[in-house]
Design a protein around this motif. Sequence first.
Motif, PDB file in Angstrom:
ATOM      1  N   THR A 265     -13.856  15.075  52.576  1.00 45.99           N
ATOM      2  CA  THR A 265     -14.927  15.086  51.799  1.00 45.99           C
ATOM      3  C   THR A 265     -16.784  15.303  52.177  1.00 45.99           C
ATOM      4  O   THR A 265     -17.129  13.887  52.152  1.00 45.99           O
ATOM      5  N   TYR A 266     -17.122  15.989  51.921  1.00 53.63           N
ATOM      6  CA  TYR A 266     -18.649  16.296  51.816  1.00 53.63           C
ATOM      7  C   TYR A 266     -18.532  15.926  53.525  1.00 53.63           C
ATOM      8  O   TYR A 266     -18.208  16.587  54.655  1.00 53.63           O
ATOM      9  N   SER A 267     -19.273  15.387  54.316  1.00 53.80           N
ATOM     10  CA  SER A 267     -19.034  14.952  55.809  1.00 53.80           C
ATOM     11  C   SER A 267     -18.552  14.167  56.295  1.00 53.80           C
ATOM     12  O   SER A 267     -18.734  13.639  57.549  1.00 53.80           O
ATOM     13  N   SER A 268     -17.259  13.222  55.467  1.00 52.01           N
ATOM     14  CA  SER A 268     -16.768  12.171  55.696  1.00 52.01           C
ATOM     15  C   SER A 268     -15.196  11.871  55.385  1.00 52.01           C
ATOM     16  O   SER A 268     -14.856  13.639  54.536  1.00 52.01           O
ATOM     17  N   TYR A 269     -15.118  11.432  55.973  1.00 54.65           N
ATOM     18  CA  TYR A 269     -13.205  10.859  55.753  1.00 54.65           C
ATOM     19  C   TYR A 269     -13.273  10.278  54.273  1.00 54.65           C
ATOM     20  O   TYR A 269     -13.722   8.498  54.341  1.00 54.65           O
ATOM     21  N   ASP A 270     -12.186  10.196  53.321  1.00 52.91           N
ATOM     22  CA  ASP A 270     -11.854   9.450  52.510  1.00 52.91           C
ATOM     23  C   ASP A 270     -10.231   8.863  52.295  1.00 52.91           C
ATOM     24  O   ASP A 270     -10.273   9.692  51.616  1.00 52.91           O
ATOM     25  N   LEU A 271     -10.376   7.639  52.398  1.00 53.50           N
ATOM     26  CA  LEU A 271      -8.879   6.856  52.011  1.00 53.50           C
ATOM     27  C   LEU A 271      -8.530   7.431  50.752  1.00 53.50           C
ATOM     28  O   LEU A 271      -7.249   7.643  50.930  1.00 53.50           O
ATOM     29  N   ARG A 272      -9.095   7.219  49.739  1.00 52.39           N
ATOM     30  CA  ARG A 272      -8.483   7.237  48.816  1.00 52.39           C
ATOM     31  C   ARG A 272      -8.227   8.379  48.487  1.00 52.39           C
ATOM     32  O   ARG A 272      -6.863   8.009  46.793  1.00 52.39           O
ATOM     33  N   ILE A 273      -8.753   9.551  48.488  1.00 52.50           N
ATOM     34  CA  ILE A 273      -7.730  10.953  47.705  1.00 52.50           C
ATOM     35  C   ILE A 273      -6.043  10.491  48.785  1.00 52.50           C
ATOM     36  O   ILE A 273      -5.335  10.759  47.714  1.00 52.50           O
ATOM     37  N   PRO A 274      -5.612  10.628  49.719  1.00 46.83           N
ATOM     38  CA  PRO A 274      -4.353  10.402  50.150  1.00 46.83           C
ATOM     39  C   PRO A 274      -3.542   8.866  49.258  1.00 46.83           C
ATOM     40  O   PRO A 274      -1.941   9.452  48.686  1.00 46.83           O
ATOM     41  N   ILE A 275      -4.328   8.121  48.870  1.00 48.05           N
ATOM     42  CA  ILE A 275      -3.620   7.397  48.846  1.00 48.05           C
ATOM     43  C   ILE A 275      -3.384   7.531  46.566  1.00 48.05           C
ATOM     44  O   ILE A 275      -2.219   7.574  46.397  1.00 48.05           O
ATOM     45  N   LEU A 276      -4.738   7.853  46.025  1.00 48.23           N
ATOM     46  CA  LEU A 276      -4.976   9.151  44.621  1.00 48.23           C
ATOM     47  C   LEU A 276      -3.248  10.172  44.666  1.00 48.23           C
ATOM     48  O   LEU A 276      -3.019   9.749  43.536  1.00 48.23           O
ATOM     49  N   GLU A 277      -3.405  10.397  45.883  1.00 48.26           N
ATOM     50  CA  GLU A 277      -2.334  12.038  45.401  1.00 48.26           C
ATOM     51  C   GLU A 277      -0.941  11.401  45.479  1.00 48.26           C
ATOM     52  O   GLU A 277       0.350  12.105  45.144  1.00 48.26           O
ATOM     53  N   ARG A 278      -0.406  10.309  46.266  1.00 47.13           N
ATOM     54  CA  ARG A 278       0.491   9.534  46.421  1.00 47.13           C
ATOM     55  C   ARG A 278       0.824   8.907  45.470  1.00 47.13           C
ATOM     56  O   ARG A 278       2.264   9.230  44.560  1.00 47.13           O
ATOM     57  N   ALA A 279       0.302   8.178  44.694  1.00 45.33           N
ATOM     58  CA  ALA A 279       0.256   7.470  43.620  1.00 45.33           C
ATOM     59  C   ALA A 279       0.379   8.592  41.830  1.00 45.33           C
ATOM     60  O   ALA A 279       1.123   8.009  41.552  1.00 45.33           O
TER      61      ALA A 279
END
Length: 321
Positions: free
Chosen positions: A182-196
């Motif tokens: 996301t943008y220039s970095s990585y966001d661990l929240r995204i895979p958690i959110l998608e799995r949830a």
Amino acid sequence: MTTTKFNNDVKLIISDVDETIADLYVKAETEMLRELEKLLAEGKVLFLISGQSVKSIKWRIVDHIKPELRKGMIIGHCSGSEVWGFDEAGNLEKESYYSIYDNSMNELQKKKWREIIQQLVSEFKLDVFDTMPILEFKKKSNENPLAIMLEDRGPQITFEVVNGYDLQPDKANQLELKKPKTYSSYDLRIPILERAEKLLSKENLPITPRLAGVFAIDFTIKGVSKTTAVKNILKNEKALSQLELTNTNLVEPLYIEIWGDKFSTVRGGTDRHISEALPKSVRSITFREENPDEFLDGYNTVVWDGENHLHHGLLEFLKSR
């Protein structure tokens, strides 16, 4: 010299809490509390609406306000799942003005929701901590990207992914997980959110996981938003009467103001949902250095241009009047 002047005509102030009035998981500063008391003593109504719980808002802010002034306050907790007022003695009313929690889920669903939360913790190998000030958490967690603060607030469950929302490639590559960029970095929240989303959908639970604040994931009841809570209160005759507000007070946009720190439509700003409950001409002030190009189109959202920002910016604003 700031160009954003205090609106002396304001009668109803609707404000976010975290990083607007107080830093995360700490008591509001004494100077801030005294400024809020001045507003309440002048008869202005303060509607605090936050993703935090009633308990958190009380011990950080309300409990430090003079009891006789608290009747001019209402609090919407868990992103507006419930809204509470205070009686003449300064105590929390026995019944909320508005609640969506108990009307939306039965006990079996509430239990299943919490089982899914634990499943997410297990699948993502998350290291769970209780809530605490951010710097303390970073130190205790050794800035482990998989360390989170988890809080069950009743109508809302929150993951604070403090160390994992803005990962640089070197740290992201150390994790055995798919990490969307996301943008220039990585966001661990995204895979958690998608799995949830998949797990909650499979069980047909009325829960929506969504990005919140700077680094949080909020698991909230579907349909809950700051917009819904604000609209409900502005139509609630009992609440308006106890707050000594009338429809006349609320017709003129000059009489209402919004304070927050996250109004971006791009970066998950939830304070903009307060703006959406009101006429576009009502002034919303963000005390974060945000990009105006990311604000709601046509809304009167301004960026505080003082020397300080976030809760220190609001304090500067209040002391400038």
